[in-house]
Design a protein around this motif. Sequence first.
Motif, short mmCIF file in Angstrom:
data_model
loop_
_atom_site.label_atom_id
_atom_site.label_comp_id
_atom_site.label_asym_id
_atom_site.label_seq_id
_atom_site.Cartn_x
_atom_site.Cartn_y
_atom_site.Cartn_z
N LYS A 197 62.21 44.65 24.66
CA LYS A 197 62.99 45.72 24.05
C LYS A 197 62.23 46.29 22.85
O LYS A 197 61.30 45.67 22.33
CB LYS A 197 64.37 45.23 23.63
CG LYS A 197 64.35 44.18 22.55
CD LYS A 197 65.76 43.74 22.19
CE LYS A 197 65.69 42.70 21.08
NZ LYS A 197 66.98 42.34 20.58
N CYS A 198 62.64 47.45 22.41
CA CYS A 198 62.01 48.12 21.27
C CYS A 198 62.37 47.39 19.99
O CYS A 198 63.54 47.06 19.75
CB CYS A 198 62.48 49.57 21.21
SG CYS A 198 61.84 50.48 19.79
N ARG A 199 61.36 47.16 19.15
CA ARG A 199 61.61 46.47 17.88
C ARG A 199 62.38 47.35 16.90
O ARG A 199 63.12 46.86 16.07
CB ARG A 199 60.29 46.05 17.24
CG ARG A 199 59.62 44.91 17.97
CD ARG A 199 58.36 44.53 17.28
NE ARG A 199 57.35 45.55 17.61
CZ ARG A 199 56.11 45.53 17.22
NH1 ARG A 199 55.68 44.57 16.43
NH2 ARG A 199 55.27 46.46 17.57
N ALA A 200 62.20 48.68 17.00
CA ALA A 200 62.84 49.57 16.04
C ALA A 200 64.29 49.89 16.39
O ALA A 200 65.16 49.83 15.54
CB ALA A 200 62.04 50.87 15.94
N CYS A 201 64.55 50.23 17.67
CA CYS A 201 65.90 50.69 18.03
C CYS A 201 66.64 49.78 18.99
O CYS A 201 67.82 49.98 19.24
CB CYS A 201 65.83 52.10 18.61
SG CYS A 201 65.02 52.18 20.21
#
Length: 96
Positions: free
Chosen positions: A7-11
Amino acid sequence: MIAFAPKCRACGLDFGMFNVGDGPAAFLTLILGTIIVGLAVWLQLAFDPPLWVQMVVWIPVALALTIAALRIAKAALLGAEYRNAAREGRISDREA
């Protein structure tokens, strides 16, 4: 193999729903292969180096460029799938 994080670390976007497959690798092999062969032919015609020089120069260049560009190409394909809401094709009863 170069794989995406789960998964995306930011969102927190789940990358599991996207299928980028090996499509970018095939295109990169053809595109970079054409460029490298053109440069190798130019080098041979311009300077006439021995075969071992050609191999020492172009094999690492080909590997480095392919690996570096593969990350970018896979990320671009994932971004295009997300932007266009691309999903796996299915034929439903209403469409048939």
